[in-house]
Scaffold this motif. Structure first.
Motif, mmCIF file in Angstrom:
data_model
loop_
_atom_site.group_PDB
_atom_site.id
_atom_site.type_symbol
_atom_site.label_atom_id
_atom_site.label_comp_id
_atom_site.label_asym_id
_atom_site.label_seq_id
_atom_site.Cartn_x
_atom_site.Cartn_y
_atom_site.Cartn_z
ATOM 1 N N VAL A 164 36.809 -53.920 -6.921
ATOM 2 C CA VAL A 164 37.051 -54.461 -5.577
ATOM 3 C C VAL A 164 38.557 -54.608 -5.341
ATOM 4 N N ALA B 262 34.197 -58.109 0.041
ATOM 5 C CA ALA B 262 35.254 -59.088 -0.216
ATOM 6 C C ALA B 262 35.509 -59.873 1.063
ATOM 7 N N LEU C 13 33.209 -52.555 0.825
ATOM 8 C CA LEU C 13 34.085 -51.690 0.035
ATOM 9 C C LEU C 13 33.296 -50.647 -0.741
ATOM 10 N N SER D 62 42.854 -49.723 0.505
ATOM 11 C CA SER D 62 42.277 -49.806 1.846
ATOM 12 C C SER D 62 43.296 -50.322 2.860
ATOM 13 N N GLU E 216 41.961 -51.912 5.336
ATOM 14 C CA GLU E 216 41.099 -52.956 5.900
ATOM 15 C C GLU E 216 41.615 -54.342 5.480
ATOM 16 N N ARG F 145 40.054 -51.185 -4.802
ATOM 17 C CA ARG F 145 39.697 -50.639 -3.488
ATOM 18 C C ARG F 145 40.405 -51.356 -2.354
ATOM 19 N N LEU F 146 40.613 -52.664 -2.501
ATOM 20 C CA LEU F 146 41.354 -53.398 -1.467
ATOM 21 C C LEU F 146 42.800 -52.909 -1.386
ATOM 22 N N LYS F 147 43.409 -52.637 -2.531
ATOM 23 C CA LYS F 147 44.790 -52.145 -2.554
ATOM 24 C C LYS F 147 44.891 -50.777 -1.863
ATOM 25 N N LEU G 286 41.547 -58.438 4.953
ATOM 26 C CA LEU G 286 40.501 -59.447 4.704
ATOM 27 C C LEU G 286 40.603 -60.541 5.743
#
Length: 173
Positions: A162, A128, A103, A169, A171, A165-167, A173
């Motif tokens: 993190v 992550a 990330l 993205s 991408e 950035r996941l929200k 997990l």
């Protein structure tokens, strides 16, 4: 004792350069901390989620910190990032996870947080993943809104980044 470094003479710098060129990892803790206090280091910080979305934290007590932290490691000389991640998963996480998702990175300035070492400046590479098996390590999983009081504040900053950035993205997990 002053916090200001004492300049090295030309001869001392030459001797230091010769000694540094002969070093191999891993270093003794006193040598390691002397280096990270005088250079910018690159680290891997791993946010591990369990099936409930809780985050893995490990209790860390050493010369630098006393509190809960993410699994992480410093990139060693002549070590590539994938080897460092493999070492991190084997030595700290110790359980099967999904492939860690990169990330990006973040810059943590010296003394950016009250409980952070005032000498250390580092660039954590943010990752992550999800736990895929029963956790075998010594850490604990905590809900995002209920970290222990003694969770290191720069670790909270990394977790927040993190999660953000996941929200953003696509991408998984």
């Amino acid at each position: 004792m002053s916090d200001r470094p004492i300049p090295l003479s030309d001869e001392e710098q030459t001797q230091l350069a010769l000694l540094l060129s002969r070093m191999e990892s891993p270093l003794r803790p006193d040598v390691f901390y002397a280096l990270v206090h005088s250079t910018v280091s690159v680290a891997l910080e791993l946010v591990v989620f369990d099936a409930e979305g809780k985050i893995l934290l490990e209790y860390r007590k050493d010369t630098e910190y006393d509190g809960f932290a993410l699994p992480g490691t410093v990139l060693r000389n002549n070590e590539d990032v994938s080897s460092a991640m493999k070492r991190l998963l084997e030595t700290e996480v110790k359980s099967k996870t999904s492939n860690p998702v990169s990330l990006g990175w973040l810059e943590i300035q010296k003394g950016a947080q009250a409980d952070q070492d005032r000498y250390r400046h580092y660039i954590p590479l943010l990752y992550a993943c999800k736990m895929e098996a029963r956790y075998e390590g010594s850490g604990e999983f905590f809900a995002y809104d209920s970290f222990p009081e003694n969770t290191l504040s720069h670790e909270k900053m990394i977790i927040e980044e993190v999660v953000r950035r996941l929200k953003e993205s696509s991408e998984p997990l």
